[in-house]
Design a protein around this motif. Structure first.
Motif, PDB file in Angstrom:
ATOM      1  N   THR A 147       0.742  -1.153  -0.099  1.00 59.05           N
ATOM      2  CA  THR A 147      -0.147  -0.207  -0.206  1.00 59.05           C
ATOM      3  C   THR A 147       1.012   1.386   0.001  1.00 59.05           C
ATOM      4  O   THR A 147       1.700   1.285   0.705  1.00 59.05           O
ATOM      5  N   THR A 148       0.609   2.347  -0.786  1.00 59.38           N
ATOM      6  CA  THR A 148       1.339   3.317  -0.864  1.00 59.38           C
ATOM      7  C   THR A 148       0.360   4.729  -0.618  1.00 59.38           C
ATOM      8  O   THR A 148      -0.367   4.684  -1.252  1.00 59.38           O
ATOM      9  N   SER A 149       1.192   5.551   0.216  1.00 57.17           N
ATOM     10  CA  SER A 149       0.372   6.732   0.216  1.00 57.17           C
ATOM     11  C   SER A 149       1.477   8.153   0.341  1.00 57.17           C
ATOM     12  O   SER A 149       2.689   7.602   0.606  1.00 57.17           O
ATOM     13  N   VAL A 150       0.815   9.121   0.168  1.00 55.52           N
ATOM     14  CA  VAL A 150       1.756  10.241  -0.050  1.00 55.52           C
ATOM     15  C   VAL A 150       1.426  11.090   1.078  1.00 55.52           C
ATOM     16  O   VAL A 150       0.413  11.726   1.263  1.00 55.52           O
ATOM     17  N   MET A 151       2.353  11.566   1.890  1.00 56.04           N
ATOM     18  CA  MET A 151       2.224  12.339   3.214  1.00 56.04           C
ATOM     19  C   MET A 151       2.774  13.473   2.802  1.00 56.04           C
ATOM     20  O   MET A 151       4.026  13.972   2.489  1.00 56.04           O
ATOM     21  N   ASP A 152       2.020  14.689   2.894  1.00 55.19           N
ATOM     22  CA  ASP A 152       2.583  16.042   2.461  1.00 55.19           C
ATOM     23  C   ASP A 152       2.316  17.091   3.615  1.00 55.19           C
ATOM     24  O   ASP A 152       2.128  18.078   3.304  1.00 55.19           O
ATOM     25  N   ASP A 153       2.294  16.625   4.935  1.00 54.90           N
ATOM     26  CA  ASP A 153       2.078  17.374   6.054  1.00 54.90           C
ATOM     27  C   ASP A 153       2.682  18.922   5.914  1.00 54.90           C
ATOM     28  O   ASP A 153       3.824  18.784   6.235  1.00 54.90           O
ATOM     29  N   GLY A 154       1.987  19.830   5.643  1.00 53.61           N
ATOM     30  CA  GLY A 154       2.463  21.067   5.792  1.00 53.61           C
ATOM     31  C   GLY A 154       3.428  21.597   4.585  1.00 53.61           C
ATOM     32  O   GLY A 154       4.162  22.686   4.681  1.00 53.61           O
ATOM     33  N   ALA A 155       3.489  20.572   3.628  1.00 53.10           N
ATOM     34  CA  ALA A 155       4.826  20.835   2.591  1.00 53.10           C
ATOM     35  C   ALA A 155       4.077  21.745   1.467  1.00 53.10           C
ATOM     36  O   ALA A 155       3.051  21.710   1.082  1.00 53.10           O
ATOM     37  N   GLY A 156       5.327  22.520   1.100  1.00 52.33           N
ATOM     38  CA  GLY A 156       4.844  23.513   0.043  1.00 52.33           C
ATOM     39  C   GLY A 156       4.998  22.934  -1.422  1.00 52.33           C
ATOM     40  O   GLY A 156       5.335  21.689  -1.569  1.00 52.33           O
ATOM     41  N   GLU A 157       4.656  23.631  -2.559  1.00 51.35           N
ATOM     42  CA  GLU A 157       4.905  23.215  -3.831  1.00 51.35           C
ATOM     43  C   GLU A 157       6.279  22.917  -4.139  1.00 51.35           C
ATOM     44  O   GLU A 157       6.418  21.998  -5.071  1.00 51.35           O
ATOM     45  N   THR A 158       7.185  23.449  -3.581  1.00 47.09           N
ATOM     46  CA  THR A 158       8.808  23.056  -3.867  1.00 47.09           C
ATOM     47  C   THR A 158       9.344  22.042  -3.039  1.00 47.09           C
ATOM     48  O   THR A 158      10.493  21.953  -3.314  1.00 47.09           O
ATOM     49  N   ALA A 159       8.383  21.470  -2.394  1.00 43.36           N
ATOM     50  CA  ALA A 159       8.880  20.466  -1.432  1.00 43.36           C
ATOM     51  C   ALA A 159       9.549  19.158  -2.247  1.00 43.36           C
ATOM     52  O   ALA A 159       8.922  18.898  -3.374  1.00 43.36           O
TER      53      ALA A 159
ATOM     54  N   HIS B 122       4.552   7.007  12.657  1.00 45.96           N
ATOM     55  CA  HIS B 122       5.576   7.688  13.425  1.00 45.96           C
ATOM     56  C   HIS B 122       6.178   8.759  12.433  1.00 45.96           C
ATOM     57  O   HIS B 122       6.490  10.075  12.479  1.00 45.96           O
ATOM     58  N   PHE B 123       6.768   8.245  11.264  1.00 43.97           N
ATOM     59  CA  PHE B 123       7.295   9.379  10.173  1.00 43.97           C
ATOM     60  C   PHE B 123       6.279  10.382   9.854  1.00 43.97           C
ATOM     61  O   PHE B 123       6.754  11.627   9.785  1.00 43.97           O
ATOM     62  N   GLN B 124       5.069  10.190   9.815  1.00 49.02           N
ATOM     63  CA  GLN B 124       4.020  11.003   9.398  1.00 49.02           C
ATOM     64  C   GLN B 124       4.231  12.300  10.645  1.00 49.02           C
ATOM     65  O   GLN B 124       4.044  13.444  10.310  1.00 49.02           O
ATOM     66  N   SER B 125       4.083  11.697  11.800  1.00 57.94           N
ATOM     67  CA  SER B 125       4.112  12.837  12.918  1.00 57.94           C
ATOM     68  C   SER B 125       5.284  13.695  12.816  1.00 57.94           C
ATOM     69  O   SER B 125       5.186  14.845  12.808  1.00 57.94           O
ATOM     70  N   MET B 126       6.433  13.205  12.538  1.00 51.48           N
ATOM     71  CA  MET B 126       7.883  13.743  12.513  1.00 51.48           C
ATOM     72  C   MET B 126       7.786  14.579  11.271  1.00 51.48           C
ATOM     73  O   MET B 126       8.558  15.692  11.174  1.00 51.48           O
ATOM     74  N   LEU B 127       7.183  14.233  10.154  1.00 50.77           N
ATOM     75  CA  LEU B 127       7.189  14.998   8.974  1.00 50.77           C
ATOM     76  C   LEU B 127       6.626  16.116   9.246  1.00 50.77           C
ATOM     77  O   LEU B 127       7.183  17.243   8.544  1.00 50.77           O
ATOM     78  N   LYS B 128       5.536  16.300   9.811  1.00 52.86           N
ATOM     79  CA  LYS B 128       4.726  17.595   9.997  1.00 52.86           C
ATOM     80  C   LYS B 128       5.750  18.664  10.885  1.00 52.86           C
ATOM     81  O   LYS B 128       5.807  19.592  10.448  1.00 52.86           O
ATOM     82  N   LYS B 129       6.337  18.170  11.886  1.00 54.23           N
ATOM     83  CA  LYS B 129       7.375  18.757  12.703  1.00 54.23           C
ATOM     84  C   LYS B 129       8.532  19.418  11.793  1.00 54.23           C
ATOM     85  O   LYS B 129       8.828  20.331  11.923  1.00 54.23           O
ATOM     86  N   TRP B 130       9.032  18.306  11.074  1.00 56.68           N
ATOM     87  CA  TRP B 130      10.111  18.705  10.026  1.00 56.68           C
ATOM     88  C   TRP B 130       9.629  20.001   8.986  1.00 56.68           C
ATOM     89  O   TRP B 130      10.506  20.979   9.214  1.00 56.68           O
ATOM     90  N   ASN B 131       8.747  19.741   8.692  1.00 57.08           N
ATOM     91  CA  ASN B 131       8.078  20.771   7.691  1.00 57.08           C
ATOM     92  C   ASN B 131       8.040  22.157   8.434  1.00 57.08           C
ATOM     93  O   ASN B 131       8.035  23.455   7.741  1.00 57.08           O
ATOM     94  N   GLU B 132       7.326  22.121   9.522  1.00 57.04           N
ATOM     95  CA  GLU B 132       7.181  23.321  10.213  1.00 57.04           C
ATOM     96  C   GLU B 132       8.708  24.079  10.500  1.00 57.04           C
ATOM     97  O   GLU B 132       8.574  25.340  10.660  1.00 57.04           O
ATOM     98  N   ALA B 133       9.666  23.315  10.758  1.00 55.80           N
ATOM     99  CA  ALA B 133      10.903  23.821  11.291  1.00 55.80           C
ATOM    100  C   ALA B 133      11.810  24.063  10.168  1.00 55.80           C
ATOM    101  O   ALA B 133      12.843  24.837  10.322  1.00 55.80           O
ATOM    102  N   ASN B 134      11.481  23.720   9.015  1.00 53.51           N
ATOM    103  CA  ASN B 134      12.328  23.815   7.686  1.00 53.51           C
ATOM    104  C   ASN B 134      11.705  24.326   6.419  1.00 53.51           C
ATOM    105  O   ASN B 134      11.625  23.453   5.648  1.00 53.51           O
ATOM    106  N   ALA B 135      11.274  25.485   6.504  1.00 53.16           N
ATOM    107  CA  ALA B 135      10.582  26.225   5.616  1.00 53.16           C
ATOM    108  C   ALA B 135      11.273  26.006   4.148  1.00 53.16           C
ATOM    109  O   ALA B 135      10.649  25.920   3.039  1.00 53.16           O
TER     110      ALA B 135
END
Length: 442
Positions: free
Chosen positions: A30-42, A57-70
Motif C-alpha cells: 500500500t502506498t500513500s503520499v504524506m505532505d503535511d504542511g509541505a509547499g509546492e517546492t517540497a 511515526h514518520f508522518q508525525s515527524m514529517l509535520k514537525k520537520w516541515n514546520e521547522a524547515n521552511a
C-alpha cells in the motif's frame, strides 16, 4: 549506565518475525503520499517499510520537520509491504542500481545481508554525531560496519516478563516473588493445579526464549569470531530448563509457535497462558490485540537461572537507511536523524509505538514516562519505565552476524519443534542443529 550502553545489542531470531513494530500486511503493498504542511517546492522522498505503524511515526515527524524547515520541506511517499517482499525488492534494487527508495527500513535479522561487500547504503556518521552522547551505542553498532553507521535504530527492545495477575492471584501466586526459574516453576505448578492454565509458552518458531537463556549466562549463538555454537553447554542448559518446565505442565506450546502471532494473541486473551517473556515492544501487542487483558498485566524482570545473573537482553529491531540512489542524500539523512534520534522523536516513538526509546534522556522524563493519558501507562498495572530503569544494568548482548539467518532458519523451523513438539532429547537436537548449520554455511 555506561556498562549496559556498551554491552547491549541483539538479533532477531524468528524467520520472518517483525521485531519492533506492528505486524506487516500479508497482502500487497500500500502506498500513500504524506505532505503535511509541505509547499509546492517540497522534495518527495520515497520510504519503504514492512510496519504500518512506522509510517505513522514518520508522518508525525514529517509535520514537525516541515514546520521547522521552511526551505527544506518534504513530501513522503510511504510504501508498506509484506516483510519478505519488501526486503527482497530492496535487495534487488540495490544490486541492480535501479528502483530503490530514498529511505527504507531493514529488519535487524536481514541487515547483515545488506552489509555484504560494499554496502549500497549511505554513511550516517555525520548525522549521528550530534546525538551520540544520548543514544544507546550498541543499538548503533547493530547497523555498523568498519566504523560506518548505515542504519538508525528504532528501540532498545529490552526483554521483560508480562504477568496476568488475575490468573496468578486466583492461584495464590504473587508475581513479585518470582526471581529465579525455580520460583517460576513452583508458581507454574500451582497455577496449573488450581486453574488448569499454563504459566507460559514453549516457543517452537522463534528464539526469544533461547536468547533469554543464553544472555543470562553471558553467552551467544556464535563465538567472538561469529562462528555458530548452538550446541554449547549454556544452550543445552537453558533449553533443558525450558523442557523441564514443559514436562511439569508449567509451559506449553502455543498456537502460531510463539507469543507474537495472531493465533497466540487469541490464546492469551482467553487466559490460557499467565505470562509471556518478550521484548519491551510486546506492550503494543497487548494494547492493540489483547484488549480484554487491560488492567490485568504487570511487567517485571525475567526470572534468572541463578540470582545475580543479567535479567534481560535486547530483542528485535529495525534499522532505517538512506540508499545510494536517494535523490537528495543529505536531506534524506537529516530528516532520518530528526525522525529517529532526536529527543522529540523518541518521545513520539514511546507515545505512538510503545517502544523503549534509544535516546535514554526520555527514560528520566517522568512527565513523559508517567503520563496518565498515555495508552500504555493506562493499560498496564505498573509503570513500564520503572521496570526498564530497574533492569538497565542487566540488559545483555546477543549479536546479529552474517551466520544469523542460517542459525535462525534451522533452530526456528526444525530444532525447537523437535524438542518441544516431538520430545527429542535436547542435546541430540542441538548437536544435529549444529551439524546442519555448519553444512549450510560451507
Amino acid at each position: 549506565m555506561k556498562k549496559w550502553l556498551m554491552g547491549l545489542t541483539m538479533m532477531s531470531l524468528a524467520a520472518g518475525l517483525i521485531g519492533c513494530g506492528d505486524n506487516s500486511s500479508s497482502t500487497g503493498a500500500t502506498t500513500s503520499v504524506m505532505d503535511d504542511g509541505a509547499g509546492e517546492t517540497a522534495t518527495t522522498l520515497k520510504y519503504w517499510t514492512f510496519v504500518e505503524l512506522h509510517g505513522q511515526h514518520f508522518q508525525s515527524m514529517l509535520k514537525k520537520w516541515n514546520e521547522a524547515n521552511a526551505d527544506r520541506q518534504i513530501k513522503l511517499e510511504v510504501s508498506v509491504m509484506p516483510y519478505d517482499d519488501m526486503h527482497n525488492k530492496l535487495s534487488i534494487a540495490l544490486q541492480t542500481g535501479q528502483g530503490a527508495p530514498d529511505i527504507s527500513d531493514i529488519e535487524v535479522g536481514k541487515f547483515p545481508d545488506f552489509l555484504n561487500g560494499t554496502p549500497q547504503l549511505e554513511s550516517l556518521n555525520d548525522v549521528v554525531e550530534p546525538h551520540k552522547a544520548s543514544i544507546v551505542q550498541s543499538r548503533l553498532d547493530l547497523y555498523t560496519k568498519d566504523g560506518t553507521v548505515y542504519g538508525l535504530p528504532t528501540h532498545v527492545g529490552a526483554a521483560v516478563a508480562f504477568y496476568n495477575t488475575e490468573i496468578l492471584e486466583s492461584a495464590g501466586v504473587d508475581y513479585k516473588s518470582i526471581v529465579t526459574w525455580d520460583d517460576y516453576k513452583k508458581a507454574g505448578i500451582q497455577v496449573y493445579e488450581k486453574t488448569g492454565n499454563y504459566m507460559g509458552t514453549a516457543d517452537t518458531s522463534a528464539g526469544w526464549q533461547a536468547s533469554m537463556m543464553l544472555a543470562q549466562q553471558g553467552k551467544d549463538f556464535t563465538d567472538d569470531a561469529g562462528t555458530p555454537i548452538v550446541n554449547s553447554p549454556e544452550m543445552i542448559k537453558g533449553l533443558s530448563i525450558l523442557k523441564d518446565l514443559q514436562k511439569s505442565n508449567v509451559i506449553a506450546t502455543v498456537a502460531g509457535g510463539q507469543p507474537d502471532t495472531e493465533e497466540a494473541y487469541g490464546e492469551f486473551n482467553t487466559g490460557k497462558y499467565a505470562s509471556a517473556m518478550m521484548p519491551f515492544w510486546f506492550m503494543s501487542r497487548y494494547v492493540n490485540y489483547m484488549p480484554d487483558l487491560s488492567g490485568k498485566i504487570a511487567i517485571a524482570p525475567i526470572p534468572v537461572i541463578e540470582k545475580g545473573m543479567p535479567t534481560s537482553y535486547g530483542g528485535g529491531g529495525t534499522g532505517t537507511v538512506v540508499t545510494k540512489q536517494a535523490k537528495d542524500v543529505q536531506l534524506a539523512k537529516d530528516f532520518l536523524a530528526f525522525a529517529k534520534l532526536t529527543l522529540d522523536a523518541n518521545i513520539n516513538i514511546w507515545n505512538t509505538l510503545g517502544f523503549d526509546p534509544v535516546n535514554t534522556e526520555v527514560w528520566a522524563m517522568e512527565d513523559v514516562t508517567h503520563n496518565k493519558d498515555n495508552k500504555f501507562v493506562q493499560y498496564f498495572q505498573n509503570n513500564p519505565f520503572e521496570v526498564l530503569n530497574e533492569i538497565k544494568d542487566g540488559i545483555n548482548l546477543i549479536k546479529s552476524t552474517p551466520s544469523s539467518p542460517t542459525i535462525n532458519n534451522v533452530i526456528n523451523t526444525t530444532t525447537f519443534n523437535e524438542i518441544f513438539e516431538n520430545d527429542k532429547d535436547v542435546t541430540e537436537a542441538l548437536n544435529e542443529a549444529q551439524s546442519e548449520i555448519e553444512q549450510q554455511l560451507k
